[in-house]
Design a protein around this motif. Structure first.
Motif, PDB file in Angstrom:
ATOM      1  N   CYS A  24       0.836  -1.213   0.000  1.00 35.43           N
ATOM      2  CA  CYS A  24       0.000   0.000   0.000  1.00 35.43           C
ATOM      3  C   CYS A  24       0.867   1.259   0.000  1.00 35.43           C
ATOM      4  O   CYS A  24       0.558   2.236  -0.695  1.00 35.43           O
ATOM      5  N   GLY A  25       1.943   1.250   0.754  1.00 35.21           N
ATOM      6  CA  GLY A  25       2.866   2.378   0.755  1.00 35.21           C
ATOM      7  C   GLY A  25       3.489   2.606  -0.607  1.00 35.21           C
ATOM      8  O   GLY A  25       3.646   3.744  -1.053  1.00 35.21           O
ATOM      9  N   LEU A  26       3.832   1.521  -1.300  1.00 36.33           N
ATOM     10  CA  LEU A  26       4.404   1.654  -2.634  1.00 36.33           C
ATOM     11  C   LEU A  26       3.377   2.161  -3.645  1.00 36.33           C
ATOM     12  O   LEU A  26       3.721   2.918  -4.556  1.00 36.33           O
ATOM     13  N   VAL A  27       2.118   1.785  -3.481  1.00 37.86           N
ATOM     14  CA  VAL A  27       1.066   2.303  -4.368  1.00 37.86           C
ATOM     15  C   VAL A  27       0.909   3.810  -4.170  1.00 37.86           C
ATOM     16  O   VAL A  27       0.843   4.574  -5.144  1.00 37.86           O
ATOM     17  N   ILE A  28       0.878   4.252  -2.915  1.00 39.38           N
ATOM     18  CA  ILE A  28       0.779   5.680  -2.629  1.00 39.38           C
ATOM     19  C   ILE A  28       2.001   6.421  -3.177  1.00 39.38           C
ATOM     20  O   ILE A  28       1.886   7.484  -3.786  1.00 39.38           O
ATOM     21  N   LEU A  29       3.177   5.848  -2.981  1.00 35.37           N
ATOM     22  CA  LEU A  29       4.400   6.449  -3.490  1.00 35.37           C
ATOM     23  C   LEU A  29       4.369   6.540  -5.014  1.00 35.37           C
ATOM     24  O   LEU A  29       4.835   7.529  -5.595  1.00 35.37           O
ATOM     25  N   THR A  30       3.803   5.540  -5.675  1.00 29.95           N
ATOM     26  CA  THR A  30       3.708   5.559  -7.131  1.00 29.95           C
ATOM     27  C   THR A  30       2.802   6.695  -7.599  1.00 29.95           C
ATOM     28  O   THR A  30       3.110   7.370  -8.589  1.00 29.95           O
ATOM     29  N   PHE A  31       1.689   6.916  -6.905  1.00 28.17           N
ATOM     30  CA  PHE A  31       0.812   8.035  -7.262  1.00 28.17           C
ATOM     31  C   PHE A  31       1.523   9.376  -7.088  1.00 28.17           C
ATOM     32  O   PHE A  31       1.395  10.270  -7.936  1.00 28.17           O
ATOM     33  N   ILE A  32       2.277   9.515  -6.014  1.00 33.79           N
ATOM     34  CA  ILE A  32       3.027  10.752  -5.790  1.00 33.79           C
ATOM     35  C   ILE A  32       4.073  10.935  -6.876  1.00 33.79           C
ATOM     36  O   ILE A  32       4.224  12.037  -7.441  1.00 33.79           O
ATOM     37  N   TYR A  33       4.793   9.885  -7.207  1.00 33.74           N
ATOM     38  CA  TYR A  33       5.802   9.968  -8.254  1.00 33.74           C
ATOM     39  C   TYR A  33       5.163  10.296  -9.607  1.00 33.74           C
ATOM     40  O   TYR A  33       5.700  11.106 -10.372  1.00 33.74           O
ATOM     41  N   VAL A  64      15.318   8.455  -6.729  1.00 36.30           N
ATOM     42  CA  VAL A  64      14.851   8.268  -5.349  1.00 36.30           C
ATOM     43  C   VAL A  64      13.711   7.254  -5.321  1.00 36.30           C
ATOM     44  O   VAL A  64      13.670   6.363  -4.460  1.00 36.30           O
ATOM     45  N   TYR A  65      12.773   7.378  -6.254  1.00 36.07           N
ATOM     46  CA  TYR A  65      11.648   6.437  -6.335  1.00 36.07           C
ATOM     47  C   TYR A  65      12.157   5.013  -6.540  1.00 36.07           C
ATOM     48  O   TYR A  65      11.739   4.090  -5.842  1.00 36.07           O
ATOM     49  N   LEU A  66      13.069   4.835  -7.471  1.00 37.64           N
ATOM     50  CA  LEU A  66      13.628   3.508  -7.743  1.00 37.64           C
ATOM     51  C   LEU A  66      14.351   2.951  -6.514  1.00 37.64           C
ATOM     52  O   LEU A  66      14.195   1.771  -6.171  1.00 37.64           O
ATOM     53  N   LEU A  67      15.098   3.786  -5.833  1.00 36.69           N
ATOM     54  CA  LEU A  67      15.810   3.359  -4.631  1.00 36.69           C
ATOM     55  C   LEU A  67      14.842   2.924  -3.535  1.00 36.69           C
ATOM     56  O   LEU A  67      15.037   1.876  -2.905  1.00 36.69           O
ATOM     57  N   ILE A  68      13.782   3.699  -3.312  1.00 41.73           N
ATOM     58  CA  ILE A  68      12.801   3.353  -2.287  1.00 41.73           C
ATOM     59  C   ILE A  68      12.107   2.039  -2.620  1.00 41.73           C
ATOM     60  O   ILE A  68      11.907   1.184  -1.749  1.00 41.73           O
ATOM     61  N   VAL A  69      11.738   1.847  -3.883  1.00 40.53           N
ATOM     62  CA  VAL A  69      11.079   0.602  -4.291  1.00 40.53           C
ATOM     63  C   VAL A  69      11.998  -0.596  -4.061  1.00 40.53           C
ATOM     64  O   VAL A  69      11.582  -1.619  -3.515  1.00 40.53           O
ATOM     65  N   ILE A  70      13.250  -0.476  -4.439  1.00 40.38           N
ATOM     66  CA  ILE A  70      14.202  -1.573  -4.266  1.00 40.38           C
ATOM     67  C   ILE A  70      14.392  -1.890  -2.778  1.00 40.38           C
ATOM     68  O   ILE A  70      14.409  -3.062  -2.377  1.00 40.38           O
ATOM     69  N   VAL A  71      14.518  -0.871  -1.942  1.00 42.16           N
ATOM     70  CA  VAL A  71      14.711  -1.080  -0.504  1.00 42.16           C
ATOM     71  C   VAL A  71      13.489  -1.761   0.107  1.00 42.16           C
ATOM     72  O   VAL A  71      13.622  -2.713   0.891  1.00 42.16           O
ATOM     73  N   ILE A  99      11.154  -3.629  -1.363  1.00 43.06           N
ATOM     74  CA  ILE A  99      11.033  -5.011  -1.841  1.00 43.06           C
ATOM     75  C   ILE A  99      12.078  -5.903  -1.174  1.00 43.06           C
ATOM     76  O   ILE A  99      11.778  -7.035  -0.779  1.00 43.06           O
ATOM     77  N   SER A 100      13.289  -5.401  -1.004  1.00 43.92           N
ATOM     78  CA  SER A 100      14.315  -6.212  -0.337  1.00 43.92           C
ATOM     79  C   SER A 100      13.970  -6.448   1.131  1.00 43.92           C
ATOM     80  O   SER A 100      14.246  -7.515   1.670  1.00 43.92           O
ATOM     81  N   LYS A 101      13.336  -5.475   1.787  1.00 44.88           N
ATOM     82  CA  LYS A 101      12.902  -5.683   3.174  1.00 44.88           C
ATOM     83  C   LYS A 101      11.893  -6.824   3.261  1.00 44.88           C
ATOM     84  O   LYS A 101      11.971  -7.664   4.163  1.00 44.88           O
ATOM     85  N   ILE A 102      10.951  -6.869   2.333  1.00 44.76           N
ATOM     86  CA  ILE A 102       9.953  -7.937   2.335  1.00 44.76           C
ATOM     87  C   ILE A 102      10.614  -9.286   2.038  1.00 44.76           C
ATOM     88  O   ILE A 102      10.275 -10.305   2.650  1.00 44.76           O
ATOM     89  N   ILE A 103      11.570  -9.312   1.140  1.00 47.91           N
ATOM     90  CA  ILE A 103      12.270 -10.566   0.825  1.00 47.91           C
ATOM     91  C   ILE A 103      13.028 -11.073   2.049  1.00 47.91           C
ATOM     92  O   ILE A 103      12.968 -12.258   2.390  1.00 47.91           O
ATOM     93  N   PHE A 104      13.742 -10.181   2.745  1.00 44.67           N
ATOM     94  CA  PHE A 104      14.476 -10.586   3.942  1.00 44.67           C
ATOM     95  C   PHE A 104      13.527 -10.992   5.071  1.00 44.67           C
ATOM     96  O   PHE A 104      13.800 -11.934   5.816  1.00 44.67           O
ATOM     97  N   LEU A 105      12.398 -10.295   5.203  1.00 45.74           N
ATOM     98  CA  LEU A 105      11.414 -10.668   6.210  1.00 45.74           C
ATOM     99  C   LEU A 105      10.841 -12.046   5.909  1.00 45.74           C
ATOM    100  O   LEU A 105      10.654 -12.859   6.815  1.00 45.74           O
ATOM    101  N   HIS A 106      10.591 -12.327   4.643  1.00 51.28           N
ATOM    102  CA  HIS A 106      10.087 -13.651   4.261  1.00 51.28           C
ATOM    103  C   HIS A 106      11.100 -14.737   4.615  1.00 51.28           C
ATOM    104  O   HIS A 106      10.737 -15.810   5.098  1.00 51.28           O
TER     105      HIS A 106
END
Length: 109
Positions: A31-40, A73-80, A82-89
């Motif tokens: 949801c945060g990434l969707v909101i960030l995408t709208f802002i971008y 910045v948008y690309l960096l935030i998305v990568i970070v 997604i990597s957080k979710i991968i590490f959490l998984h």
């Protein structure tokens, strides 16, 4: 209730809590990434309209620079994120394997 039943219930509760935590984090990140995408997208539309109209050379240059910066910045935030979710998984899976070393845990009812 015997001691074995308590351990079984504890494992079931821990597995459920572990799974629910991962799902909540994944959904909130999405949801945060969707909101960030709208802002971008809003920023990109505003910058591109300035670039297309070409009001002044300085305006086009600054809009192009800001669009490039915001894209990075948008690309960096998305990568970070997604990597957080991968590490959490990976951590959630490790906890599940520790609790249930032989595979799927089915509680007896």
């Amino acid at each position: 209730m015997s001691g074995n039943d308590n351990k079984s219930t504890d494992k079931t509760l821990l597995l459920t809590a572990n799974h629910n935590y991962f799902v909540r984090q994944a959904i909130s990140t999405f949801c945060g990434l969707v909101i960030l995408t709208f802002i971008y997208a809003f920023i990109a539309i505003m910058c591109s309209s300035t670039i297309i109209e070409g009001a002044t050379v300085a305006g086009v240059s600054s809009s192009s620079g800001f669009l490039l910066f915001s894209s990075l910045v948008y690309l960096l935030i998305v990568i970070v994120q997604i990597s957080k979710i991968i590490f959490l998984h990976a951590r959630v899976t490790a906890v599940e394997k520790e609790l249930v070393p032989n595979g799927v845990y089915l509680s007896k009812k």
